[in-house]
Design a protein around this motif. Structure first.
Motif, PDB file in Angstrom:
ATOM      1  N   THR A 137       8.477  40.721  -3.922  1.00  0.00           N
ATOM      2  CA  THR A 137       8.880  39.327  -4.067  1.00  0.00           C
ATOM      3  C   THR A 137       9.161  38.736  -2.699  1.00  0.00           C
ATOM      4  O   THR A 137       9.842  39.345  -1.873  1.00  0.00           O
ATOM      5  CB  THR A 137      10.144  39.195  -4.942  1.00  0.00           C
ATOM      6  N   VAL A 138       8.635  37.541  -2.471  1.00  0.00           N
ATOM      7  CA  VAL A 138       8.883  36.834  -1.215  1.00  0.00           C
ATOM      8  C   VAL A 138       9.626  35.536  -1.536  1.00  0.00           C
ATOM      9  O   VAL A 138       9.172  34.729  -2.358  1.00  0.00           O
ATOM     10  CB  VAL A 138       7.574  36.508  -0.484  1.00  0.00           C
ATOM     11  N   VAL A 139      10.771  35.365  -0.902  1.00  0.00           N
ATOM     12  CA  VAL A 139      11.518  34.115  -1.001  1.00  0.00           C
ATOM     13  C   VAL A 139      11.202  33.294   0.241  1.00  0.00           C
ATOM     14  O   VAL A 139      11.488  33.714   1.363  1.00  0.00           O
ATOM     15  CB  VAL A 139      13.031  34.368  -1.107  1.00  0.00           C
ATOM     16  N   LEU A 140      10.572  32.145   0.037  1.00  0.00           N
ATOM     17  CA  LEU A 140      10.174  31.284   1.143  1.00  0.00           C
ATOM     18  C   LEU A 140      11.108  30.088   1.249  1.00  0.00           C
ATOM     19  O   LEU A 140      11.262  29.336   0.289  1.00  0.00           O
ATOM     20  CB  LEU A 140       8.756  30.748   0.931  1.00  0.00           C
ATOM     21  N   GLU A 141      11.725  29.928   2.404  1.00  0.00           N
ATOM     22  CA  GLU A 141      12.373  28.656   2.699  1.00  0.00           C
ATOM     23  C   GLU A 141      11.314  27.764   3.339  1.00  0.00           C
ATOM     24  O   GLU A 141      10.698  28.130   4.347  1.00  0.00           O
ATOM     25  CB  GLU A 141      13.552  28.817   3.656  1.00  0.00           C
ATOM     26  N   VAL A 142      11.076  26.599   2.760  1.00  0.00           N
ATOM     27  CA  VAL A 142       9.960  25.742   3.164  1.00  0.00           C
ATOM     28  C   VAL A 142      10.490  24.389   3.623  1.00  0.00           C
ATOM     29  O   VAL A 142      11.208  23.712   2.886  1.00  0.00           O
ATOM     30  CB  VAL A 142       8.967  25.561   1.995  1.00  0.00           C
ATOM     31  N   SER A 143      10.123  24.000   4.832  1.00  0.00           N
ATOM     32  CA  SER A 143      10.503  22.683   5.334  1.00  0.00           C
ATOM     33  C   SER A 143       9.570  21.619   4.771  1.00  0.00           C
ATOM     34  O   SER A 143       8.490  21.921   4.240  1.00  0.00           O
ATOM     35  CB  SER A 143      10.429  22.666   6.863  1.00  0.00           C
ATOM     36  N   SER A 144       9.947  20.371   4.924  1.00  0.00           N
ATOM     37  CA  SER A 144       9.060  19.281   4.501  1.00  0.00           C
ATOM     38  C   SER A 144       7.780  19.290   5.319  1.00  0.00           C
ATOM     39  O   SER A 144       6.699  18.958   4.809  1.00  0.00           O
ATOM     40  CB  SER A 144       9.775  17.934   4.647  1.00  0.00           C
ATOM     41  N   TYR A 145       7.880  19.687   6.596  1.00  0.00           N
ATOM     42  CA  TYR A 145       6.687  19.779   7.433  1.00  0.00           C
ATOM     43  C   TYR A 145       5.686  20.760   6.830  1.00  0.00           C
ATOM     44  O   TYR A 145       4.484  20.485   6.741  1.00  0.00           O
ATOM     45  CB  TYR A 145       7.042  20.275   8.840  1.00  0.00           C
ATOM     46  N   GLN A 146       6.193  21.924   6.460  1.00  0.00           N
ATOM     47  CA  GLN A 146       5.328  22.968   5.912  1.00  0.00           C
ATOM     48  C   GLN A 146       4.810  22.606   4.526  1.00  0.00           C
ATOM     49  O   GLN A 146       3.644  22.828   4.205  1.00  0.00           O
ATOM     50  CB  GLN A 146       6.102  24.285   5.877  1.00  0.00           C
ATOM     51  N   ALA A 147       5.680  22.038   3.700  1.00  0.00           N
ATOM     52  CA  ALA A 147       5.297  21.699   2.327  1.00  0.00           C
ATOM     53  C   ALA A 147       4.186  20.657   2.284  1.00  0.00           C
ATOM     54  O   ALA A 147       3.350  20.661   1.366  1.00  0.00           O
ATOM     55  CB  ALA A 147       6.514  21.190   1.555  1.00  0.00           C
ATOM     56  N   SER A 148       4.150  19.774   3.278  1.00  0.00           N
ATOM     57  CA  SER A 148       3.194  18.667   3.248  1.00  0.00           C
ATOM     58  C   SER A 148       1.745  19.130   3.231  1.00  0.00           C
ATOM     59  O   SER A 148       0.871  18.429   2.724  1.00  0.00           O
ATOM     60  CB  SER A 148       3.425  17.744   4.449  1.00  0.00           C
ATOM     61  N   ASP A 149       1.465  20.311   3.773  1.00  0.00           N
ATOM     62  CA  ASP A 149       0.094  20.824   3.851  1.00  0.00           C
ATOM     63  C   ASP A 149      -0.270  21.758   2.704  1.00  0.00           C
ATOM     64  O   ASP A 149      -1.427  22.194   2.625  1.00  0.00           O
ATOM     65  CB  ASP A 149      -0.107  21.603   5.155  1.00  0.00           C
ATOM     66  N   CYS A 150       0.674  22.103   1.853  1.00  0.00           N
ATOM     67  CA  CYS A 150       0.420  23.131   0.842  1.00  0.00           C
ATOM     68  C   CYS A 150      -0.638  22.683  -0.164  1.00  0.00           C
ATOM     69  O   CYS A 150      -0.593  21.566  -0.690  1.00  0.00           O
ATOM     70  CB  CYS A 150       1.715  23.483   0.104  1.00  0.00           C
ATOM     71  N   THR A 151      -1.565  23.573  -0.440  1.00  0.00           N
ATOM     72  CA  THR A 151      -2.601  23.327  -1.448  1.00  0.00           C
ATOM     73  C   THR A 151      -2.387  24.195  -2.680  1.00  0.00           C
ATOM     74  O   THR A 151      -3.131  24.080  -3.652  1.00  0.00           O
ATOM     75  CB  THR A 151      -3.991  23.603  -0.872  1.00  0.00           C
ATOM     76  N   THR A 152      -1.391  25.061  -2.631  1.00  0.00           N
ATOM     77  CA  THR A 152      -0.995  25.880  -3.772  1.00  0.00           C
ATOM     78  C   THR A 152       0.524  25.873  -3.863  1.00  0.00           C
ATOM     79  O   THR A 152       1.217  25.538  -2.891  1.00  0.00           O
ATOM     80  CB  THR A 152      -1.488  27.331  -3.637  1.00  0.00           C
ATOM     81  N   SER A 153       1.033  26.240  -5.029  1.00  0.00           N
ATOM     82  CA  SER A 153       2.476  26.288  -5.245  1.00  0.00           C
ATOM     83  C   SER A 153       2.923  27.707  -5.546  1.00  0.00           C
ATOM     84  O   SER A 153       2.137  28.517  -6.049  1.00  0.00           O
ATOM     85  CB  SER A 153       2.874  25.391  -6.431  1.00  0.00           C
ATOM     86  N   PRO A 154       4.183  28.025  -5.278  1.00  0.00           N
ATOM     87  CA  PRO A 154       4.751  29.278  -5.772  1.00  0.00           C
ATOM     88  C   PRO A 154       4.911  29.212  -7.282  1.00  0.00           C
ATOM     89  O   PRO A 154       4.958  28.118  -7.857  1.00  0.00           O
ATOM     90  CB  PRO A 154       6.105  29.355  -5.071  1.00  0.00           C
ATOM     91  N   ALA A 155       4.991  30.354  -7.928  1.00  0.00           N
ATOM     92  CA  ALA A 155       5.210  30.354  -9.377  1.00  0.00           C
ATOM     93  C   ALA A 155       6.589  29.799  -9.724  1.00  0.00           C
ATOM     94  O   ALA A 155       6.757  29.119 -10.726  1.00  0.00           O
ATOM     95  CB  ALA A 155       5.051  31.761  -9.937  1.00  0.00           C
ATOM     96  N   ILE A 156       7.574  30.091  -8.882  1.00  0.00           N
ATOM     97  CA  ILE A 156       8.937  29.616  -9.114  1.00  0.00           C
ATOM     98  C   ILE A 156       9.335  28.718  -7.960  1.00  0.00           C
ATOM     99  O   ILE A 156       9.230  29.097  -6.788  1.00  0.00           O
ATOM    100  CB  ILE A 156       9.926  30.784  -9.242  1.00  0.00           C
ATOM    101  N   GLY A 157       9.795  27.512  -8.289  1.00  0.00           N
ATOM    102  CA  GLY A 157      10.228  26.563  -7.278  1.00  0.00           C
ATOM    103  C   GLY A 157      11.696  26.212  -7.429  1.00  0.00           C
ATOM    104  O   GLY A 157      12.202  26.119  -8.542  1.00  0.00           O
ATOM    105  N   VAL A 158      12.360  26.008  -6.303  1.00  0.00           N
ATOM    106  CA  VAL A 158      13.765  25.604  -6.295  1.00  0.00           C
ATOM    107  C   VAL A 158      13.901  24.413  -5.347  1.00  0.00           C
ATOM    108  O   VAL A 158      13.536  24.494  -4.172  1.00  0.00           O
ATOM    109  CB  VAL A 158      14.682  26.746  -5.828  1.00  0.00           C
ATOM    110  N   LEU A 159      14.418  23.308  -5.874  1.00  0.00           N
ATOM    111  CA  LEU A 159      14.661  22.101  -5.077  1.00  0.00           C
ATOM    112  C   LEU A 159      16.157  21.841  -5.073  1.00  0.00           C
ATOM    113  O   LEU A 159      16.748  21.562  -6.120  1.00  0.00           O
ATOM    114  CB  LEU A 159      13.898  20.913  -5.670  1.00  0.00           C
ATOM    115  N   THR A 160      16.776  21.919  -3.902  1.00  0.00           N
ATOM    116  CA  THR A 160      18.236  21.794  -3.837  1.00  0.00           C
ATOM    117  C   THR A 160      18.694  20.346  -3.978  1.00  0.00           C
ATOM    118  O   THR A 160      19.595  20.045  -4.756  1.00  0.00           O
ATOM    119  CB  THR A 160      18.765  22.365  -2.513  1.00  0.00           C
ATOM    120  N   ALA A 161      18.088  19.446  -3.191  1.00  0.00           N
ATOM    121  CA  ALA A 161      18.481  18.036  -3.203  1.00  0.00           C
ATOM    122  C   ALA A 161      17.506  17.263  -2.330  1.00  0.00           C
ATOM    123  O   ALA A 161      16.777  17.852  -1.520  1.00  0.00           O
ATOM    124  CB  ALA A 161      19.905  17.853  -2.676  1.00  0.00           C
TER     125      ALA A 161
END
Length: 226
Positions: free
Chosen positions: A157-181
């Motif tokens: 299992t990999v837990v990724l902390e993702v910045s908005s910079y990194q997320a902007s280019d994503c073409t796939t999603s993780p199976a489980i997502g967590v959005l804090t605020a």
């Protein structure tokens, strides 16, 4: 584009910090001809050190279009909305960041992706500790300070902390997502608050997402996820 697709190309890595060095190392290992570019090569100590250590050329970013490139990997600090990136696109040269390219190669059910304006580091660390307590092998990487290419293939299992910079280019999603605020941040990079929220939640915009944790009573979050 996936990271594994970038083989035997001429690749420019834009930025020579932690992620830039990791991207250059991986591309070299995949048989690429790598050049490092920087907005300020004469004073960019990190890029100078990376270029020297890896034995690759360092050039100013103003020369990007003069190079015969197959792809450009941008460090997170390089906005995808810069005019130079649009010019690359117009010339048929794709670009992305290391985390997005790596994520596209991964089985989605291996990944828990965490993002948010505040609290993402603490939340990602707590999730990593919870997963570890179950006996599963787990790694914590991404924006928290560990390049994704340092994750061993046998980690469950990999837990990724993702910045908005990194997320902007994503073409796939993780199976489980967590959005804090969602608040206000990085407007200069994204260009507007609306685009910042869109880019932040882009991590969850693709078909691989199966479960998500967020505040359903937060109007800003709900509007951005629609």
């Amino acid at each position: 584009m996936r990271l594994s697709d970038i083989t035997h190309m001429t690749v420019a890595v834009w930025g020579g910090g932690r992620d830039g060095r990791a991207a250059a190392e991986r591309c070299i290992a995949q048989g690429c001809d790598v050049v490092l570019v920087s907005d300020t090569p004469d004073i960019d100590t990190a890029s100078q050190n990376t270029a020297r250590d890896l034995g690759i050329s360092l050039m100013p970013a103003s020369q990007l279009l003069s190079l015969d490139l197959g792809f450009v990997i941008r460090s997170p600090g390089i906005s995808r909305y810069r005019p130079e990136v649009e010019q690359l696109t117009q010339h048929g040269i794709g670009s992305s960041n290391l985390l997005a390219l790596w994520l596209a190669d991964q089985p989605a059910d291996r990944i828990i992706g965490v993002t948010g304006t505040k609290g993402k580091s603490t939340t990602a660390t707590m999730i990593e500790q919870l997963v570890s307590s179950t006996g599963r092998s787990v790694a914590l990487a991404g924006n928290i300070g560990v390049p994704v290419t340092q994750i061993a293939d046998d980690i469950e299992t990999v837990v990724l902390e993702v910045s908005s910079y990194q997320a902007s280019d994503c073409t796939t999603s993780p199976a489980i997502g967590v959005l804090t605020a969602l608040g206000e941040d990085h407007i200069t990079w994204h260009g507007s608050l609306q685009r910042y929220h869109h880019d932040k939640t882009h991590l969850f915009a693709h078909s691989q997402l199966t479960k998500m944790v967020f505040h359903a009573d937060d109007d800003t979050v709900m509007e951005s996820l629609r």
